[in-house]
Each structure stands twice: as structure tokens, then as C-alpha cells.
Enzyme design. Sequence first.
Site, PDB file in Angstrom:
ATOM      1  N   CYS A 164       5.895  -1.321   5.573  1.00 43.67           N
ATOM      2  CA  CYS A 164       4.749  -1.044   4.903  1.00 43.67           C
ATOM      3  C   CYS A 164       4.006   0.082   5.521  1.00 43.67           C
ATOM      4  O   CYS A 164       3.144   0.631   5.065  1.00 43.67           O
ATOM      5  CB  CYS A 164       3.976  -2.044   4.444  1.00 43.67           C
ATOM      6  SG  CYS A 164       3.427  -3.056   6.031  1.00 43.67           S
ATOM      7  N   ASP A 195       6.995  -5.380   9.660  1.00 41.16           N
ATOM      8  CA  ASP A 195       5.440  -5.042   9.726  1.00 41.16           C
ATOM      9  C   ASP A 195       5.139  -5.146  11.013  1.00 41.16           C
ATOM     10  O   ASP A 195       5.827  -5.646  11.990  1.00 41.16           O
ATOM     11  CB  ASP A 195       4.834  -5.758   8.428  1.00 41.16           C
ATOM     12  CG  ASP A 195       3.166  -5.339   8.430  1.00 41.16           C
ATOM     13  OD1 ASP A 195       2.769  -4.245   8.927  1.00 41.16           O
ATOM     14  OD2 ASP A 195       2.212  -6.167   8.171  1.00 41.16           O
ATOM     15  N   ARG A 254     -10.603  -4.308  -0.078  1.00 43.36           N
ATOM     16  CA  ARG A 254      -9.702  -4.586   1.106  1.00 43.36           C
ATOM     17  C   ARG A 254     -10.777  -5.332   2.111  1.00 43.36           C
ATOM     18  O   ARG A 254     -11.773  -4.771   2.659  1.00 43.36           O
ATOM     19  CB  ARG A 254      -9.184  -3.561   2.248  1.00 43.36           C
ATOM     20  CG  ARG A 254      -8.818  -3.539   3.359  1.00 43.36           C
ATOM     21  CD  ARG A 254      -8.033  -2.401   3.813  1.00 43.36           C
ATOM     22  NE  ARG A 254      -6.738  -2.509   3.313  1.00 43.36           N
ATOM     23  CZ  ARG A 254      -5.546  -1.657   3.760  1.00 43.36           C
ATOM     24  NH1 ARG A 254      -5.815  -1.018   4.676  1.00 43.36           N
ATOM     25  NH2 ARG A 254      -4.595  -1.829   2.738  1.00 43.36           N
ATOM     26  N   GLN A 297       0.996  -3.964  -1.960  1.00 41.41           N
ATOM     27  CA  GLN A 297       2.303  -3.620  -1.245  1.00 41.41           C
ATOM     28  C   GLN A 297       3.417  -4.234  -1.682  1.00 41.41           C
ATOM     29  O   GLN A 297       4.285  -3.427  -1.983  1.00 41.41           O
ATOM     30  CB  GLN A 297       1.925  -4.110   0.072  1.00 41.41           C
ATOM     31  CG  GLN A 297       3.032  -3.787   1.193  1.00 41.41           C
ATOM     32  CD  GLN A 297       2.988  -2.155   1.436  1.00 41.41           C
ATOM     33  OE1 GLN A 297       2.189  -1.531   1.716  1.00 41.41           O
ATOM     34  NE2 GLN A 297       4.323  -1.634   1.036  1.00 41.41           N
ATOM     35  N   ARG A 314       3.452   2.913  -3.814  1.00 42.64           N
ATOM     36  CA  ARG A 314       2.099   2.381  -3.879  1.00 42.64           C
ATOM     37  C   ARG A 314       1.200   2.745  -5.072  1.00 42.64           C
ATOM     38  O   ARG A 314       0.581   2.063  -5.723  1.00 42.64           O
ATOM     39  CB  ARG A 314       1.344   2.591  -2.743  1.00 42.64           C
ATOM     40  CG  ARG A 314       1.874   1.902  -1.272  1.00 42.64           C
ATOM     41  CD  ARG A 314       1.897   0.456  -1.368  1.00 42.64           C
ATOM     42  NE  ARG A 314       0.425  -0.221  -1.651  1.00 42.64           N
ATOM     43  CZ  ARG A 314      -0.565  -0.071  -0.626  1.00 42.64           C
ATOM     44  NH1 ARG A 314      -0.378   0.151   0.597  1.00 42.64           N
ATOM     45  NH2 ARG A 314      -1.543  -0.416  -1.111  1.00 42.64           N
ATOM     46  N   HIS A 370      -1.065  -9.150   0.662  1.00 40.29           N
ATOM     47  CA  HIS A 370      -1.256  -7.542   0.317  1.00 40.29           C
ATOM     48  C   HIS A 370      -0.532  -7.447  -0.996  1.00 40.29           C
ATOM     49  O   HIS A 370       0.683  -6.891  -0.754  1.00 40.29           O
ATOM     50  CB  HIS A 370      -0.726  -7.025   1.592  1.00 40.29           C
ATOM     51  CG  HIS A 370      -0.997  -5.340   1.580  1.00 40.29           C
ATOM     52  ND1 HIS A 370      -1.733  -4.797   0.711  1.00 40.29           N
ATOM     53  CD2 HIS A 370      -0.658  -4.371   2.400  1.00 40.29           C
ATOM     54  CE1 HIS A 370      -2.083  -3.743   0.716  1.00 40.29           C
ATOM     55  NE2 HIS A 370      -1.221  -3.436   1.954  1.00 40.29           N
TER      56      HIS A 370
HETATM   57  N1  NVA Z   1      -0.114  -6.649   8.282  1.00 37.02           N
HETATM   58  C1  NVA Z   1      -0.695  -5.676   8.391  1.00 37.02           C
HETATM   59  C2  NVA Z   1      -0.682  -4.427   7.143  1.00 37.02           C
HETATM   60  C3  NVA Z   1      -1.153  -2.955   7.189  1.00 37.02           C
HETATM   61  C4  NVA Z   1      -0.878  -2.374   5.853  1.00 37.02           C
HETATM   62  C5  NVA Z   1      -2.485  -5.723   8.604  1.00 37.02           C
HETATM   63  O1  NVA Z   1      -3.126  -6.678   8.030  1.00 37.02           O
HETATM   64  O2  NVA Z   1      -3.018  -4.937   9.444  1.00 37.02           O
END
Ligand code: NVA
Length: 304
Positions: A262, A223, A102, A132, A290, A129
Amino acid sequence: MSFSHFLADDQQTQPQVSQLITLAKQIKANPEQYTNALAGKSIVMLFEKPSLRTHISFDIGIQKLGGHALYIGQQNGQLGERERVVDVAKNLACWSDAIVARVFEHQVLEELAEHAGIPVINALCNLYHPCQALADYLTVAEHFDDLSQVNFAYVGDGNNVSNSLMLSAAVLGINFTLASPMGYSGEAHILAQAQKIAEQSGANITLVNDINDLGQQDVIYTDTWVSMGDEAKGAKVLEKFAPFQVNHDLMQACQAKFVMHCQPAHLGHEITQELFDSDYSLAQQQAENRMWAQNAVLVSLFGN
Ligand code: NVA
């Protein structure tokens, strides 16, 4: 199905993504058949940003497949600061069999993949992502038999999650509408890529900047309005995004059957608490999926 890394949603074909969804369903239904799929494999999880679902679902998912997961968090700072990404990649490849990462910048994932010589899985970056999105369309597939008949809308900030959902929708042939305030629709090159892929799959990819133009939708997804690393946007977003809040009124206006998120959810901002906690919400099913979706990716990468 053969692919070497899982970095972005447009790198798999429609048959590959469909097979991943099928495999995820199989693993979910019969986990005992996959308890040795990663026997003897060690997987490093590098996280530059916080995580609850991704970290834990990978850790426990890898354990369920008989593998060993090792977590490296933010104590080592951003990748590339203490030592070059290429050296991190080569070192990790000395001991481990795959990298889950990540990161702030997608480019770092590309570098890890180029130099490590072992599979790299994107666990969220600035642009995508994909784990996800795979879990989310697995969730949708558990409710709708024919994905090509589903009208799926993402409402809110165009970000890594909407990018992945849009690209995967294009690959899978799902009709996808992104509704966001003007200037917040995400990266133009990703929209162009999704539209190009959609020419093959038959998906309709639509962008609207007025929430009243959303039309009938089966699923509405939202989101956070402020993603990790995006905090400079500041308080002005609240005003701009307010008309794009996902609530019961919007669900009724669109005749939507399900709402998705999410998580983490910012209740009272992008979604109301009443809706998030209601029977419309698939958020916990998404969270569970997930793990099954990621395990399908892991099993596929190791060729079992
Ligand atoms: N768009 C959000 C997703 C978190 C799972 C982020 O990048 O913070």
C-alpha cells in the site's frame, strides 16, 4: 447500490463491493462521463495523520468528478481536543456535503457519522483502511477474472490494512491467508467477523505464524511493520518480523505472480528494494487505483 457511509469493510455486501469495483473500472475507462458527478458538492478532508496517496488521490479525484475538496490537516490537532467531535460534525455539516477522515480512533469516525448527517468516508483509522482494500481488490480484479480462484496472502504485521483486506476478501470470496509473527495477527474480533462472513461467501480465511506454512499463493501483500500511531512497538519488531520479509525467495517458494504494497514502503524491512522495484510489483497500479476506487465510492454515495 445504497449505503450511507464508507467506514469499514464488513458494512457492504458482496454485490455492493462487486458493483463498486465494476463502477471504478467504468470511471477509470471513461472519466469524461463522470465530470459532473459531484457538481456543486463540497467535501471536507480531515487528516489527523500524515498522508500522500490518500490526500492527493481524494483531492484530485474529487476535482475530476466536478466537486470541491477542502483539506484540514494536523494543525488543528487530534479531533475532540479543541472541541467535541459532535460539534465538529455538526459544524462541518452546515457547509459541506461529505467528510473524508483519517483518524487515530475508529470511534471518532462513528461519532462523525452519527452526528453529521452527511456521508463519512474512512480514509484510514486504527482498525481499517477500506479505501485501500477496495483499490487493492480492483487491482487484483484487473489481473484475475475470477476472484474466487485467487489465493491472496498478507505477510507481516496484522494492522488496519490487513484487517480491511481480510474482511473484504471474506466479503468477495477470495481465499486469504494472514502470515504474521505470533501475537501480531491483528484484532481477534476482526478475524472472527471475517470467518463468519466467509461462511456465506465460501472464502477460506487462514492464519499462520510460521512463514513456511504459507503454501501456494497468487498474490503476496505486505505493509509496514510499524503503523502510524504504533511507534511504541520499538526496535524489537525488526527481529521478530525478519523471517516475514517479502523477497524474491518467498515469491518463488509460494509460486506467487504478484507482490502488492500500500506504501509507504520501508525497503529492506518488510520488502526488499529489488522486489518492490521488480515486474512482480503492482504498487504503482494500486496507488493509481486509489483514486478510481474512491471515486466509485463517492459517486455511489451521492446516488449517481
Ligand atoms: N498500516 C499503515 C498504512 C499506511 C498507509 C499505517 O497505518 O501507518
